[in-house]
Write a protein that holds these residues in place. Sequence first.
Motif, PDB file in Angstrom:
ATOM      1  N   GLU A   3      26.496 -24.369 -15.340  1.00 21.35           N
ATOM      2  CA  GLU A   3      25.435 -23.635 -14.637  1.00 21.35           C
ATOM      3  C   GLU A   3      24.044 -24.071 -15.081  1.00 21.35           C
ATOM      4  O   GLU A   3      23.052 -23.433 -14.739  1.00 21.35           O
ATOM      5  CB  GLU A   3      25.602 -22.126 -14.869  1.00 21.35           C
ATOM      6  N   CYS A   4      23.970 -25.148 -15.850  1.00 25.57           N
ATOM      7  CA  CYS A   4      22.672 -25.574 -16.381  1.00 25.57           C
ATOM      8  C   CYS A   4      21.795 -26.170 -15.263  1.00 25.57           C
ATOM      9  O   CYS A   4      22.211 -27.087 -14.551  1.00 25.57           O
ATOM     10  CB  CYS A   4      22.903 -26.598 -17.489  1.00 25.57           C
ATOM     11  N   LEU A   5      20.580 -25.645 -15.147  1.00 26.64           N
ATOM     12  CA  LEU A   5      19.638 -26.102 -14.115  1.00 26.64           C
ATOM     13  C   LEU A   5      19.386 -27.607 -14.204  1.00 26.64           C
ATOM     14  O   LEU A   5      19.426 -28.319 -13.186  1.00 26.64           O
ATOM     15  CB  LEU A   5      18.319 -25.331 -14.280  1.00 26.64           C
ATOM     16  N   PHE A   6      19.137 -28.094 -15.397  1.00 27.15           N
ATOM     17  CA  PHE A   6      18.783 -29.518 -15.525  1.00 27.15           C
ATOM     18  C   PHE A   6      20.005 -30.414 -15.322  1.00 27.15           C
ATOM     19  O   PHE A   6      19.872 -31.533 -14.807  1.00 27.15           O
ATOM     20  CB  PHE A   6      18.078 -29.791 -16.854  1.00 27.15           C
ATOM     21  N   CYS A   7      21.196 -29.953 -15.695  1.00 26.50           N
ATOM     22  CA  CYS A   7      22.397 -30.736 -15.381  1.00 26.50           C
ATOM     23  C   CYS A   7      22.557 -30.833 -13.866  1.00 26.50           C
ATOM     24  O   CYS A   7      22.952 -31.881 -13.338  1.00 26.50           O
ATOM     25  CB  CYS A   7      23.636 -30.102 -16.002  1.00 26.50           C
TER      26      CYS A   7
END
Length: 136
Positions: A3-7
């Motif tokens: 759920e990581c934005l940058f990933c």
Amino acid sequence: MNECLFCKIIAGEIPSQKIYEDGDTFVFLDIGPVSRGHALIIPKEHASDLNSGTEEAALATMRTLHRIASRLLKSLGATGYNLGMNHGLDGGQDVFHTHLHFMPRYAGDDRKFIKNEVSPDELSETARIMREGLES
Ligand code: AMP
Ligand code: ZN
């Protein structure tokens, strides 16, 4: 599921104004720039912060800065830059994927660290100029 934005930005699932990419790192414009050309240099390897990640990811982040900074400054007409990394909640970190803020500075710049609202068109034009700078 990550759920990581940058990933998600690295994976192209969330749009960004990409400036540069190599095997280990990804560079894109910050949506709330403190200066024209404010970019985030991030390792592709997910870690919440620099010290939770590998030494290789930390070194790759700095290697990318070393590779691209001079050409980016030239393309923007910038004459200096600031680097920043907010580490941990109490360090003011909002996004928990390691990122190095690259903030170009200009002659007469007041060097404030205040985020500006910039239109998508302006961000896109700045990114185009910076990408072109890396082609030279
Ligand atoms: P920090 O406070 O060091 O964690 O910085 C996170 C940065 O990410 C802030 O400067 C935000 O403006 C920036 N940011 C948040 N969401 C996005 C996004 N979708 N695209 C580009 N930059 C973002
Ligand atoms: Zn991530």
